[in-house]
Design an enzyme around this catalytic site. Structure first.
Site, mmCIF file in Angstrom:
data_model
loop_
_atom_site.group_PDB
_atom_site.id
_atom_site.type_symbol
_atom_site.label_atom_id
_atom_site.label_comp_id
_atom_site.label_asym_id
_atom_site.label_seq_id
_atom_site.Cartn_x
_atom_site.Cartn_y
_atom_site.Cartn_z
ATOM 1 N N SER A 1 32.738 109.586 -152.009
ATOM 2 C CA SER A 1 33.551 110.543 -152.716
ATOM 3 C C SER A 1 34.827 110.384 -152.481
ATOM 4 O O SER A 1 35.222 109.647 -151.723
ATOM 5 C CB SER A 1 32.849 111.993 -152.051
ATOM 6 O OG SER A 1 33.651 113.065 -153.121
ATOM 7 N N LYS A 2 35.595 110.941 -153.293
ATOM 8 C CA LYS A 2 37.130 110.910 -153.118
ATOM 9 C C LYS A 2 37.881 112.053 -153.565
ATOM 10 O O LYS A 2 37.105 112.515 -154.944
ATOM 11 C CB LYS A 2 37.673 109.733 -153.725
ATOM 12 C CG LYS A 2 39.143 109.162 -152.921
ATOM 13 C CD LYS A 2 38.877 108.587 -151.739
ATOM 14 C CE LYS A 2 40.085 108.237 -151.011
ATOM 15 N NZ LYS A 2 39.975 107.314 -150.050
ATOM 16 N N GLY A 3 38.995 112.573 -153.354
ATOM 17 C CA GLY A 3 39.598 113.514 -154.007
ATOM 18 C C GLY A 3 41.133 113.272 -154.291
ATOM 19 O O GLY A 3 41.485 112.357 -153.357
ATOM 20 N N SER B 1 35.997 113.606 -156.816
ATOM 21 C CA SER B 1 34.784 112.744 -157.426
ATOM 22 C C SER B 1 33.618 112.395 -156.696
ATOM 23 O O SER B 1 33.845 112.084 -155.384
ATOM 24 C CB SER B 1 35.419 111.456 -157.929
ATOM 25 O OG SER B 1 34.620 110.621 -158.559
#
Ligand code: NAD
Length: 476
Positions: A106-108, A61
Protein backbone atom coordinates in the site's frame (compact mmCIF):
# COMPACT_ATOMS: atom_id res chain seq x y z
CA UNK A 1 7.41 12.39 -12.72
CA UNK A 2 10.80 14.03 -12.72
CA UNK A 3 11.20 16.68 -15.40
CA UNK A 4 14.06 14.71 -16.92
CA UNK A 5 12.26 11.42 -16.76
CA UNK A 6 11.52 9.56 -20.01
CA UNK A 7 8.29 7.98 -18.77
CA UNK A 8 6.21 8.23 -15.61
CA UNK A 9 7.36 6.46 -12.46
CA UNK A 10 4.40 4.14 -12.74
CA UNK A 11 5.21 3.20 -16.35
CA UNK A 12 8.77 2.60 -15.24
CA UNK A 13 7.67 0.18 -12.51
CA UNK A 14 5.27 -1.50 -14.98
CA UNK A 15 8.06 -1.93 -17.52
CA UNK A 16 10.38 -3.49 -14.95
CA UNK A 17 7.56 -5.76 -13.77
CA UNK A 18 6.88 -6.82 -17.38
CA UNK A 19 10.52 -7.67 -18.02
CA UNK A 20 10.41 -10.07 -15.08
CA UNK A 21 6.99 -11.53 -15.81
CA UNK A 22 8.08 -12.34 -19.37
CA UNK A 23 10.61 -14.72 -17.88
CA UNK A 24 7.95 -16.48 -15.83
CA UNK A 25 5.30 -18.95 -16.74
CA UNK A 26 2.27 -17.65 -14.86
CA UNK A 27 -1.31 -18.01 -16.14
CA UNK A 28 -2.34 -14.73 -17.81
CA UNK A 29 -5.14 -14.14 -15.29
CA UNK A 30 -2.87 -14.51 -12.29
CA UNK A 31 -0.27 -12.29 -13.95
CA UNK A 32 -2.87 -9.55 -14.39
CA UNK A 33 -4.12 -9.96 -10.81
CA UNK A 34 -0.60 -9.41 -9.50
CA UNK A 35 0.02 -6.45 -11.82
CA UNK A 36 -3.03 -4.31 -11.13
CA UNK A 37 -3.52 -1.99 -8.22
CA UNK A 38 -6.60 -3.20 -6.26
CA UNK A 39 -7.94 0.21 -5.26
CA UNK A 40 -6.99 3.84 -4.80
CA UNK A 41 -8.95 6.15 -2.58
CA UNK A 42 -8.73 9.87 -3.29
CA UNK A 43 -9.87 12.31 -0.66
CA UNK A 44 -10.25 16.08 -0.78
CA UNK A 45 -10.76 17.64 2.61
CA UNK A 46 -10.89 21.16 3.94
CA UNK A 47 -9.12 22.53 7.00
CA UNK A 48 -9.69 26.01 8.40
CA UNK A 49 -6.26 27.59 8.69
CA UNK A 50 -5.07 31.20 8.87
CA UNK A 51 -8.64 32.45 8.69
CA UNK A 52 -9.81 30.58 5.59
CA UNK A 53 -10.56 27.05 4.40
CA UNK A 54 -7.75 25.25 2.58
CA UNK A 55 -8.53 22.14 0.55
CA UNK A 56 -5.98 19.32 0.45
CA UNK A 57 -5.85 16.25 -1.80
CA UNK A 58 -4.66 12.93 -0.43
CA UNK A 59 -4.45 9.32 -1.60
CA UNK A 60 -4.23 5.87 -0.11
CA UNK A 61 -3.64 3.12 -2.59
CA UNK A 62 -3.85 -0.62 -1.95
CA UNK A 63 -1.94 -2.62 -4.53
CA UNK A 64 -2.29 -6.17 -3.28
CA UNK A 65 -4.13 -7.79 -0.37
CA UNK A 66 -2.68 -11.27 -0.79
CA UNK A 67 -1.56 -10.68 2.80
CA UNK A 68 -3.13 -8.36 5.34
CA UNK A 69 -2.59 -5.87 6.75
CA UNK A 70 -1.25 -3.99 3.76
CA UNK A 71 1.68 -1.70 4.44
CA UNK A 72 3.34 1.38 3.00
CA UNK A 73 4.41 4.88 3.91
CA UNK A 74 2.62 8.20 3.70
CA UNK A 75 4.44 10.84 1.68
CA UNK A 76 4.03 14.61 2.01
CA UNK A 77 5.13 16.44 -1.15
CA UNK A 78 3.64 18.78 -3.73
CA UNK A 79 4.53 16.26 -6.44
CA UNK A 80 2.30 13.53 -4.96
CA UNK A 81 -0.20 12.18 -7.50
CA UNK A 82 -2.24 9.03 -8.07
CA UNK A 83 0.23 7.47 -10.50
CA UNK A 84 3.11 7.93 -8.11
CA UNK A 85 1.19 6.54 -5.14
CA UNK A 86 0.10 3.49 -7.15
CA UNK A 87 3.63 2.82 -8.39
CA UNK A 88 4.95 3.07 -4.83
CA UNK A 89 2.17 0.75 -3.58
CA UNK A 90 3.15 -1.86 -6.19
CA UNK A 91 6.78 -1.62 -5.12
CA UNK A 92 5.66 -2.19 -1.52
CA UNK A 93 3.94 -5.46 -2.48
CA UNK A 94 7.12 -6.81 -4.03
CA UNK A 95 9.41 -5.37 -1.35
CA UNK A 96 7.42 -7.04 1.45
CA UNK A 97 7.44 -10.34 -0.42
CA UNK A 98 11.18 -10.14 -1.05
CA UNK A 99 12.17 -9.51 2.59
CA UNK A 100 9.46 -11.80 3.92
CA UNK A 101 7.44 -9.30 5.92
CA UNK A 102 3.88 -10.67 5.98
CA UNK A 103 2.12 -7.71 4.38
CA UNK A 104 0.43 -6.71 1.16
CA UNK A 105 1.47 -3.45 -0.54
CA UNK A 106 0.00 0.00 0.00
CA UNK A 107 1.09 3.64 -0.10
CA UNK A 108 -0.34 7.02 0.70
CA UNK A 109 0.38 10.61 -0.10
CA UNK A 110 -0.76 14.14 0.55
CA UNK A 111 -0.17 16.98 -1.93
CA UNK A 112 1.40 19.47 0.42
CA UNK A 113 4.67 21.29 0.95
CA UNK A 114 5.17 20.59 4.66
CA UNK A 115 7.70 23.43 4.91
CA UNK A 116 4.93 25.97 4.20
CA UNK A 117 2.98 25.12 7.34
CA UNK A 118 3.62 25.61 11.03
CA UNK A 119 3.75 22.57 13.31
CA UNK A 120 0.28 23.07 14.82
CA UNK A 121 -1.17 23.55 11.31
CA UNK A 122 0.50 20.37 10.06
CA UNK A 123 -0.96 18.56 13.05
CA UNK A 124 -4.48 19.73 12.16
CA UNK A 125 -4.00 18.71 8.53
CA UNK A 126 -2.51 15.32 9.44
CA UNK A 127 -5.25 14.54 11.97
CA UNK A 128 -7.93 15.41 9.41
CA UNK A 129 -6.28 13.27 6.71
CA UNK A 130 -5.94 10.41 9.22
CA UNK A 131 -9.61 10.80 10.18
CA UNK A 132 -10.65 10.37 6.54
CA UNK A 133 -8.49 7.24 6.17
CA UNK A 134 -9.44 5.68 9.55
CA UNK A 135 -13.14 6.11 8.69
CA UNK A 136 -12.63 3.83 5.70
CA UNK A 137 -10.33 1.28 7.44
CA UNK A 138 -7.44 2.59 5.35
CA UNK A 139 -5.62 2.97 8.65
CA UNK A 140 -6.22 -0.08 10.83
CA UNK A 141 -3.95 -2.48 12.81
CA UNK A 142 -5.18 -5.55 10.93
CA UNK A 143 -5.98 -4.00 7.55
CA UNK A 144 -3.75 -1.10 6.61
CA UNK A 145 -0.71 0.10 8.52
CA UNK A 146 1.06 3.26 7.23
CA UNK A 147 4.61 4.38 8.05
CA UNK A 148 6.75 7.47 7.34
CA UNK A 149 8.02 8.34 3.90
CA UNK A 150 9.40 11.51 2.29
CA UNK A 151 8.24 14.58 4.19
CA UNK A 152 6.84 12.65 7.17
CA UNK A 153 8.45 11.16 10.26
CA UNK A 154 7.87 10.14 13.88
CA UNK A 155 5.89 13.28 14.67
CA UNK A 156 3.25 12.68 11.99
CA UNK A 157 3.03 8.98 12.90
CA UNK A 158 2.35 9.89 16.55
CA UNK A 159 -0.49 12.22 15.46
CA UNK A 160 -1.94 9.48 13.24
CA UNK A 161 -1.75 6.87 16.05
CA UNK A 162 -3.41 9.25 18.47
CA UNK A 163 -6.15 10.09 15.98
CA UNK A 164 -6.89 6.38 15.46
CA UNK A 165 -6.97 5.85 19.24
CA UNK A 166 -9.45 8.71 19.70
CA UNK A 167 -11.73 7.10 17.13
CA UNK A 168 -11.28 3.53 18.46
CA UNK A 169 -11.08 3.97 22.21
CA UNK A 170 -11.49 0.28 23.09
CA UNK A 171 -9.13 -1.20 20.50
CA UNK A 172 -6.39 -2.81 22.60
CA UNK A 173 -4.17 -3.04 19.50
CA UNK A 174 -4.66 0.57 18.47
CA UNK A 175 -0.94 1.41 18.58
CA UNK A 176 -0.32 -1.13 15.81
CA UNK A 177 -2.33 1.02 13.36
CA UNK A 178 0.82 2.81 12.20
CA UNK A 179 4.58 2.27 12.50
CA UNK A 180 7.51 4.65 12.73
CA UNK A 181 6.12 6.17 15.94
CA UNK A 182 8.34 7.77 18.57
CA UNK A 183 9.55 5.38 21.27
CA UNK A 184 7.32 6.92 23.94
CA UNK A 185 4.25 6.45 21.74
CA UNK A 186 4.71 2.75 20.98
CA UNK A 187 7.67 2.95 18.61
CA UNK A 188 10.67 0.66 18.51
CA UNK A 189 14.38 1.24 18.99
CA UNK A 190 16.17 1.48 15.66
CA UNK A 191 13.20 2.44 13.45
CA UNK A 192 14.42 5.93 12.58
CA UNK A 193 17.80 4.63 11.41
CA UNK A 194 16.35 1.45 9.86
CA UNK A 195 16.36 2.27 6.15
CA UNK A 196 19.88 3.74 6.24
CA UNK A 197 21.03 0.84 8.40
CA UNK A 198 19.50 -1.54 5.84
CA UNK A 199 21.55 0.12 3.09
CA UNK A 200 24.69 -0.54 5.13
CA UNK A 201 23.72 -4.19 5.73
CA UNK A 202 22.85 -4.63 2.04
CA UNK A 203 26.27 -3.30 0.99
CA UNK A 204 28.06 -5.43 3.59
CA UNK A 205 26.29 -8.51 2.24
CA UNK A 206 27.15 -7.54 -1.36
CA UNK A 207 30.83 -7.24 -0.40
CA UNK A 208 30.72 -10.72 1.20
CA UNK A 209 30.43 -12.15 -2.33
CA UNK A 210 33.67 -11.52 -4.26
CA UNK A 211 32.05 -12.85 -7.45
CA UNK A 212 29.40 -10.09 -7.29
CA UNK A 213 31.96 -7.45 -6.29
CA UNK A 214 34.08 -8.28 -9.33
CA UNK A 215 31.02 -7.96 -11.60
CA UNK A 216 30.91 -4.34 -10.42
CA UNK A 217 34.62 -4.08 -11.29
CA UNK A 218 35.43 -3.49 -7.65
CA UNK A 219 37.45 -5.45 -5.13
CA UNK A 220 38.02 -5.76 -1.40
CA UNK A 221 35.62 -4.52 1.24
CA UNK A 222 33.77 -1.29 1.99
CA UNK A 223 36.92 0.05 3.66
CA UNK A 224 38.09 3.14 1.76
CA UNK A 225 35.38 2.96 -0.91
CA UNK A 226 34.45 6.37 -2.36
CA UNK A 227 30.74 7.03 -2.06
CA UNK A 228 28.40 9.75 -3.39
CA UNK A 229 25.08 10.23 -1.60
CA UNK A 230 22.15 12.13 -3.10
CA UNK A 231 19.54 13.28 -0.56
CA UNK A 232 20.66 13.95 3.00
CA UNK A 233 17.36 13.24 4.74
CA UNK A 234 16.50 10.30 6.95
CA UNK A 235 17.77 7.58 4.62
CA UNK A 236 20.75 9.38 3.07
CA UNK A 237 22.08 10.73 6.36
CA UNK A 238 21.92 7.43 8.24
CA UNK A 239 23.43 5.45 5.37
CA UNK A 240 26.29 7.96 5.02
CA UNK A 241 26.82 8.09 8.77
CA UNK A 242 27.03 4.32 9.31
CA UNK A 243 29.12 3.66 6.20
CA UNK A 244 31.70 6.33 7.07
CA UNK A 245 31.88 5.73 10.84
CA UNK A 246 31.58 1.96 11.00
CA UNK A 247 32.88 0.68 7.65
CA UNK A 248 35.49 3.35 7.02
CA UNK A 249 34.03 4.28 3.63
CA UNK A 250 34.65 7.82 2.34
CA UNK A 251 31.62 9.97 1.58
CA UNK A 252 33.19 12.14 -1.12
CA UNK A 253 30.03 14.07 -2.08
CA UNK A 254 26.58 14.85 -0.76
CA UNK A 255 23.96 16.21 -3.16
CA UNK A 256 21.00 18.16 -1.78
CA UNK A 257 18.15 20.28 -3.17
CA UNK A 258 20.20 23.50 -2.89
CA UNK A 259 23.52 22.24 -4.29
CA UNK A 260 26.21 19.69 -3.56
CA UNK A 261 29.32 19.52 -1.37
CA UNK A 262 32.41 17.63 -2.50
CA UNK A 263 35.61 16.57 -0.74
CA UNK A 264 37.80 13.82 -2.20
CA UNK A 265 39.22 13.12 1.28
CA UNK A 266 35.76 12.39 2.71
CA UNK A 267 33.16 14.65 4.30
CA UNK A 268 32.61 14.65 8.07
CA UNK A 269 28.99 13.49 8.10
CA UNK A 270 28.20 14.51 11.66
CA UNK A 271 29.41 18.07 11.04
CA UNK A 272 27.45 18.26 7.78
CA UNK A 273 24.34 16.98 9.52
CA UNK A 274 24.61 19.67 12.24
CA UNK A 275 25.02 22.28 9.51
CA UNK A 276 22.03 21.06 7.47
CA UNK A 277 19.81 20.95 10.56
CA UNK A 278 20.68 24.58 11.29
CA UNK A 279 20.63 26.01 7.77
CA UNK A 280 18.17 23.76 5.93
CA UNK A 281 20.63 22.83 3.15
CA UNK A 282 24.29 22.26 2.30
CA UNK A 283 24.99 25.72 0.82
CA UNK A 284 27.53 27.54 2.96
CA UNK A 285 29.11 24.40 4.49
CA UNK A 286 32.74 25.47 4.84
CA UNK A 287 34.53 22.10 5.09
CA UNK A 288 33.89 20.99 1.49
CA UNK A 289 33.74 22.54 -1.99
CA UNK A 290 30.28 23.73 -3.01
CA UNK A 291 28.87 22.83 -6.44
CA UNK A 292 25.88 24.86 -7.61
CA UNK A 293 24.84 22.42 -10.35
CA UNK A 294 24.03 19.63 -7.92
CA UNK A 295 22.89 17.01 -10.44
CA UNK A 296 26.25 17.06 -12.23
CA UNK A 297 27.83 15.61 -9.09
CA UNK A 298 25.99 12.34 -9.77
CA UNK A 299 28.40 11.98 -12.69
CA UNK A 300 31.65 12.19 -10.69
CA UNK A 301 34.07 9.24 -10.40
CA UNK A 302 33.29 7.10 -7.35
CA UNK A 303 32.95 3.47 -6.30
CA UNK A 304 29.36 3.54 -5.06
CA UNK A 305 26.49 5.92 -5.83
CA UNK A 306 23.60 6.08 -3.35
CA UNK A 307 20.58 7.98 -4.71
CA UNK A 308 18.55 8.54 -1.52
CA UNK A 309 16.33 11.47 -2.51
CA UNK A 310 13.53 10.83 -4.94
CA UNK A 311 12.48 9.07 -8.14
CA UNK A 312 13.62 9.60 -11.72
CA UNK A 313 16.95 11.32 -10.93
CA UNK A 314 18.92 8.98 -13.19
CA UNK A 315 17.31 9.18 -16.59
CA UNK A 316 18.33 8.78 -20.26
CA UNK A 317 19.72 12.33 -20.12
CA UNK A 318 22.47 11.48 -17.64
CA UNK A 319 22.68 7.65 -17.47
CA UNK A 320 25.53 7.55 -20.03
CA UNK A 321 27.58 9.88 -17.87
CA UNK A 322 27.20 8.06 -14.55
CA UNK A 323 30.62 6.62 -13.70
CA UNK A 324 29.80 4.70 -10.53
CA UNK A 325 30.24 0.97 -11.20
CA UNK A 326 27.85 0.15 -8.33
CA UNK A 327 24.57 1.94 -7.58
CA UNK A 328 22.43 1.11 -4.58
CA UNK A 329 18.92 2.54 -4.87
CA UNK A 330 18.14 3.90 -1.41
CA UNK A 331 15.27 6.01 -2.78
CA UNK A 332 12.29 4.42 -4.48
CA UNK A 333 12.59 4.46 -8.27
CA UNK A 334 15.64 6.75 -8.66
CA UNK A 335 16.56 5.09 -11.99
CA UNK A 336 14.00 5.17 -14.80
CA UNK A 337 13.44 2.02 -16.87
CA UNK A 338 15.29 3.43 -19.91
CA UNK A 339 18.21 4.61 -17.79
CA UNK A 340 18.31 1.17 -16.20
CA UNK A 341 18.74 -0.41 -19.65
CA UNK A 342 21.53 2.05 -20.53
CA UNK A 343 23.37 1.38 -17.27
CA UNK A 344 23.01 -2.37 -17.66
CA UNK A 345 24.56 -2.21 -21.11
CA UNK A 346 27.49 -0.35 -19.59
CA UNK A 347 27.93 -3.08 -16.96
CA UNK A 348 26.85 -1.01 -13.95
CA UNK A 349 25.66 -3.23 -11.11
CA UNK A 350 22.44 -1.93 -9.56
CA UNK A 351 21.20 -3.08 -6.15
CA UNK A 352 17.48 -2.39 -6.62
CA UNK A 353 15.21 -0.24 -4.43
CA UNK A 354 12.82 -3.08 -3.74
CA UNK A 355 15.60 -4.77 -1.78
CA UNK A 356 17.95 -1.96 -0.83
CA UNK A 357 15.52 0.26 1.09
CA UNK A 358 13.52 -2.58 2.66
CA UNK A 359 15.10 -1.89 6.06
CA UNK A 360 12.30 0.54 6.89
CA UNK A 361 9.46 -1.90 6.34
CA UNK A 362 11.40 -4.71 8.02
CA UNK A 363 11.79 -2.77 11.28
CA UNK A 364 8.21 -1.51 10.89
CA UNK A 365 7.23 -5.18 10.93
CA UNK A 366 9.11 -5.62 14.22
CA UNK A 367 7.36 -2.54 15.63
CA UNK A 368 3.94 -3.87 14.60
CA UNK A 369 4.72 -7.23 16.27
CA UNK A 370 5.90 -5.38 19.39
CA UNK A 371 2.65 -3.39 19.51
CA UNK A 372 0.54 -6.53 19.13
CA UNK A 373 2.52 -8.40 21.79
CA UNK A 374 2.47 -5.40 24.15
CA UNK A 375 6.01 -6.01 25.35
CA UNK A 376 9.38 -4.68 24.30
CA UNK A 377 11.80 -7.10 22.67
CA UNK A 378 14.37 -8.54 25.07
CA UNK A 379 12.45 -7.73 28.25
CA UNK A 380 11.94 -11.37 29.24
CA UNK A 381 15.29 -12.90 28.27
CA UNK A 382 17.96 -10.20 28.61
CA UNK A 383 18.91 -10.65 32.29
CA UNK A 384 18.54 -14.42 32.13
CA UNK A 385 20.95 -14.45 29.19
CA UNK A 386 23.40 -12.29 31.16
CA UNK A 387 23.15 -14.62 34.20
CA UNK A 388 23.95 -17.68 32.06
CA UNK A 389 26.91 -15.92 30.48
CA UNK A 390 28.13 -14.91 33.94
CA UNK A 391 27.98 -18.55 35.05
CA UNK A 392 30.10 -19.62 32.09
CA UNK A 393 32.64 -16.82 32.54
CA UNK A 394 32.98 -17.61 36.27
CA UNK A 395 33.46 -21.30 35.54
CA UNK A 396 36.14 -20.65 32.90
CA UNK A 397 38.01 -18.37 35.32
CA UNK A 398 37.72 -21.02 38.09
CA UNK A 399 39.05 -23.76 35.80
CA UNK A 400 41.93 -21.54 34.69
CA UNK A 401 42.84 -20.84 38.34
CA UNK A 402 42.52 -24.54 39.23
CA UNK A 403 44.86 -25.43 36.32
CA UNK A 404 47.42 -22.94 37.57
CA UNK A 405 46.82 -20.49 34.70
CA UNK A 406 47.29 -16.98 36.03
CA UNK A 407 45.45 -15.28 33.17
CA UNK A 408 41.74 -14.60 33.58
CA UNK A 409 39.22 -13.62 30.89
CA UNK A 410 39.94 -9.99 30.04
CA UNK A 411 37.56 -7.40 31.43
CA UNK A 412 36.78 -6.04 27.93
CA UNK A 413 35.87 -9.54 26.70
CA UNK A 414 33.85 -10.27 29.84
CA UNK A 415 31.93 -7.01 29.58
CA UNK A 416 31.08 -7.53 25.91
CA UNK A 417 30.21 -11.20 26.42
CA UNK A 418 28.02 -10.64 29.46
CA UNK A 419 25.87 -7.92 27.92
CA UNK A 420 22.46 -9.38 27.07
CA UNK A 421 20.74 -8.17 23.92
CA UNK A 422 18.35 -5.24 24.39
CA UNK A 423 15.72 -4.11 21.90
CA UNK A 424 18.15 -2.20 19.67
CA UNK A 425 20.57 -5.15 19.38
CA UNK A 426 17.69 -7.51 18.58
CA UNK A 427 16.21 -5.15 15.99
CA UNK A 428 19.59 -4.75 14.29
CA UNK A 429 20.14 -8.50 14.36
CA UNK A 430 16.70 -9.16 12.84
CA UNK A 431 17.28 -6.51 10.18
CA UNK A 432 20.73 -7.85 9.31
CA UNK A 433 19.32 -11.36 8.98
CA UNK A 434 16.47 -10.16 6.75
CA UNK A 435 18.82 -8.19 4.47
CA UNK A 436 21.31 -11.03 4.18
CA UNK A 437 18.69 -13.69 3.51
CA UNK A 438 16.88 -11.61 0.87
CA UNK A 439 20.16 -10.83 -0.92
CA UNK A 440 21.04 -14.52 -1.01
CA UNK A 441 17.67 -15.37 -2.60
CA UNK A 442 18.17 -12.62 -5.21
CA UNK A 443 21.73 -13.59 -6.11
CA UNK A 444 20.80 -17.26 -6.33
CA UNK A 445 18.26 -16.36 -9.05
CA UNK A 446 20.69 -13.88 -10.66
CA UNK A 447 23.47 -16.45 -11.00
CA UNK A 448 21.48 -19.62 -11.61
CA UNK A 449 19.43 -18.44 -14.59
CA UNK A 450 21.15 -17.41 -17.79
CA UNK A 451 18.14 -15.27 -18.80
CA UNK A 452 18.38 -13.15 -15.64
CA UNK A 453 20.96 -10.47 -16.28
CA UNK A 454 20.57 -8.22 -13.25
CA UNK A 455 19.63 -8.08 -9.59
CA UNK A 456 16.44 -6.09 -10.22
CA UNK A 457 14.94 -8.75 -12.47
CA UNK A 458 16.05 -11.37 -9.94
CA UNK A 459 14.34 -9.41 -7.13
CA UNK A 460 11.09 -9.17 -9.12
CA UNK A 461 11.21 -12.90 -9.94
CA UNK A 462 11.63 -13.91 -6.29
CA UNK A 463 8.94 -11.48 -5.13
CA UNK A 464 6.36 -12.20 -7.86
CA UNK A 465 6.77 -15.95 -7.36
CA UNK A 466 6.01 -15.52 -3.64
CA UNK A 467 2.96 -13.33 -4.31
CA UNK A 468 1.74 -15.85 -6.92
CA UNK A 469 2.22 -18.70 -4.41
CA UNK A 470 0.22 -16.80 -1.87
CA UNK A 471 -2.68 -16.29 -4.33
CA UNK A 472 -2.49 -19.97 -5.37
CA UNK A 473 -2.70 -21.06 -1.72
CA UNK A 474 -5.79 -18.90 -1.33
CA UNK A 475 -7.28 -20.80 -4.24
CA UNK A 476 -7.32 -17.93 -6.73
P1 NAD B 1 13.46 12.83 3.60
O1 NAD B 1 12.36 13.77 3.32
O2 NAD B 1 13.88 12.61 5.02
O3 NAD B 1 14.79 13.23 2.80
C1 NAD B 1 14.85 13.43 1.43
C2 NAD B 1 16.00 14.41 1.19
O4 NAD B 1 16.26 14.49 -0.20
C3 NAD B 1 15.71 15.82 1.68
O5 NAD B 1 16.80 16.27 2.45
C4 NAD B 1 15.52 16.61 0.39
O6 NAD B 1 15.94 17.96 0.52
C5 NAD B 1 16.40 15.85 -0.57
N1 NAD B 1 16.01 15.96 -1.98
C6 NAD B 1 14.76 15.91 -2.51
N2 NAD B 1 14.81 15.99 -3.84
C7 NAD B 1 16.11 16.11 -4.16
C8 NAD B 1 16.82 16.22 -5.38
N3 NAD B 1 16.18 16.22 -6.54
N4 NAD B 1 18.16 16.31 -5.32
C9 NAD B 1 18.82 16.29 -4.15
N5 NAD B 1 18.22 16.18 -2.97
C10 NAD B 1 16.88 16.08 -2.97
O7 NAD B 1 13.03 11.46 2.91
P2 NAD B 1 13.54 10.00 3.23
O8 NAD B 1 12.60 9.38 4.22
O9 NAD B 1 15.00 10.01 3.49
O10 NAD B 1 13.23 9.27 1.84
C11 NAD B 1 14.11 9.38 0.73
C12 NAD B 1 13.77 8.28 -0.27
O11 NAD B 1 13.85 7.01 0.39
C13 NAD B 1 12.36 8.36 -0.87
O12 NAD B 1 12.41 7.87 -2.19
C14 NAD B 1 11.57 7.38 0.00
O13 NAD B 1 10.44 6.85 -0.68
C15 NAD B 1 12.62 6.32 0.21
N6 NAD B 1 12.37 5.47 1.39
C16 NAD B 1 12.30 6.00 2.64
C17 NAD B 1 12.09 5.15 3.72
C18 NAD B 1 12.08 5.67 5.14
O14 NAD B 1 12.05 4.83 6.07
N7 NAD B 1 12.14 6.96 5.38
C19 NAD B 1 11.91 3.77 3.52
C20 NAD B 1 11.99 3.27 2.22
C21 NAD B 1 12.22 4.13 1.17
Amino acid sequence: MSTNSDISFRDSVDQMFNQAINLMDLPAGLEEKIRVCNATYTVRFGVRLRGSIHTFTGYRSVHSEHMEPVKGGIRYALSVNQDEVEALAALMTFKCALVETPFGGSKGGLCIDPKQWKEHELEQITRRFAYELVKRDLIHPSQNVPAPDMGTGEREMAWIADQYQRMNTTDINAKACVTGKPLNAGGIEGRVEATGRGIQYALREFFRHPEDVSLAKLEGTLDGKKIIVQGFGNVGFHAANFLSNEDNAKIIAVIEHDGAVVDAEGINIENLSKFVKKHGGVRGFKDAAFVEKAESVLELECDILIPAATEGVIHPGNAQKIKAPLIIEAANGPITAKADAILQKRGTVIIPDMYANAGGVTVSYFEWVKNLSHIRFGRMQRRQEEARHQLLADEINRLMRASGIKEQLSSSFTEAYLKGAGELELVRSGLDDSMRTAYQFMRETWHSRSDVKDLRTAAYLVAIERVADSYRTKGL
